[in-house]
Design an enzyme around this catalytic site. Sequence first.
Site, short mmCIF file in Angstrom:
data_model
loop_
_atom_site.label_atom_id
_atom_site.label_comp_id
_atom_site.label_asym_id
_atom_site.label_seq_id
_atom_site.Cartn_x
_atom_site.Cartn_y
_atom_site.Cartn_z
N GLY A 130 88.44 96.92 4.21
CA GLY A 130 89.61 97.72 3.88
C GLY A 130 90.58 97.83 5.05
O GLY A 130 91.80 97.72 4.88
N ARG A 171 76.55 95.67 10.27
CA ARG A 171 77.32 96.70 10.96
C ARG A 171 76.51 97.36 12.07
O ARG A 171 77.08 97.73 13.11
CB ARG A 171 77.81 97.75 9.96
CG ARG A 171 78.98 97.26 9.11
CD ARG A 171 79.38 98.24 8.05
NE ARG A 171 80.66 97.87 7.45
CZ ARG A 171 81.10 98.35 6.29
NH1 ARG A 171 80.36 99.21 5.61
NH2 ARG A 171 82.27 97.96 5.82
N LYS A 223 89.70 93.30 -8.27
CA LYS A 223 90.99 93.80 -8.76
C LYS A 223 92.18 93.32 -7.94
O LYS A 223 92.17 93.37 -6.72
CB LYS A 223 90.97 95.33 -8.75
CG LYS A 223 89.96 95.95 -9.70
CD LYS A 223 90.04 97.48 -9.65
CE LYS A 223 89.05 98.12 -10.62
NZ LYS A 223 89.14 99.60 -10.57
N GLY A 274 83.26 93.62 4.08
CA GLY A 274 82.90 94.07 2.74
C GLY A 274 82.01 93.10 1.99
O GLY A 274 81.03 92.56 2.52
#
Length: 403
Positions: A383, A38, A203, A359
């Site tokens: 995200g 980043r 998830k 991520g």
Amino acid sequence: MRTLDDLLANGVRGKRVLVRSDLNVPLDADGTITDDGRVRASVPTIEALTGAGARVVVCAHLGRPKGAPEAKYSLAPAAARLGELLGADVTLARDTVGVSARALVDGLADGQVAMLENLRFNAGETSKDDAERQAFARELAALADVFVSDGFGVVHRKQASVYDVAQLLPHYAGGLVRAEVDVLQRLTQDPQRPYAVVLGGAKVSDKLGVIANLLQTADRLLIGGGMVFTFLKAQGHEVGKSLLEADQVEVVKGYLQQAQERGVEIVLPTDIVAADAFSADAAHDVVAADAIPADRMGLDIGPESAKAFAARLADARTVFWNGPMGAFEMAPYAAGTQAVAEALVEATRGGALTVVGGGDSAAAVRQLGFADDQFGHISTGGGASLEYLEGKALPGLTVLEQD
């Protein structure tokens, strides 16, 4: 949406430019950056501005401090690394908008860079109270003449430095944000086919919306990671001690039915690396996906599944990947993620658009030794990418579209 090129065309010499970067980098126990992707991604926009004589004020966050200073969340490591990459000093203010920040900005010369301390050290940055958030934004805006939004990883957040500042200053999309949006538009607006999506991570609930949307656009979905066990359960299989979201089983059954009706191929693993504990040293072996022992947990897709996933990616012309296939941080459970990364590299060589969705996926490919330029694009915002693909409006982008 006005871009960095538009700003540079109008001249920025001597102007104070507030750049919202994404410097939320992972740190080890010693405070050393373990993945500087980043920071490196923020360099081109900053260099373009300094090269044109702007006085650049970088602002960003790191971690999740609770609205007050915490030493472990200081941006000092990011400031040091940015300075190394720029080949110039990047002085870090001791506060966000206080005496230190104002003095540092006032002392900037043309072409110099300063950095504010972690924005989330001020409660106004993430406040749900509009007045509190806007008050902090006004203090940030007072430090600059122009605002450049270049932190794609936060554009899905309605936060002071992302949303409110843009309404107070002339605003432009930085080069990184523009590049990210361009890639996402290619994924959502008439993508080249076959269009394959690889989803992993822990998830299902984190990706419900994006799965529903991708069932309308993708040709095939390859499912791995911890979320796969909810899919296997939905098919009637036992998953032992594997990660399972029991409250999502019925939702996943609905997705499987929708996929069948729409002709979207769902590719699930046929074998699993199962261990008796979440540990690199735990006893583990390969078992059939429909025969996971009751006392074991799945921690990676198995070797046959890895081959099958690679085969289903070989002819794809567009690939989006978000989420590792297993607990890649531990060597015994990294092979599935390695295989998917290798398949994307081959697809890239063949001319496909391949997008690694930020991520953990970005961290995984770098940890496994792949170079960024082996893929079509590595996103800095997992995200934000998912919410864009879900069809949600991203506050940090919608505000940039306002004149």
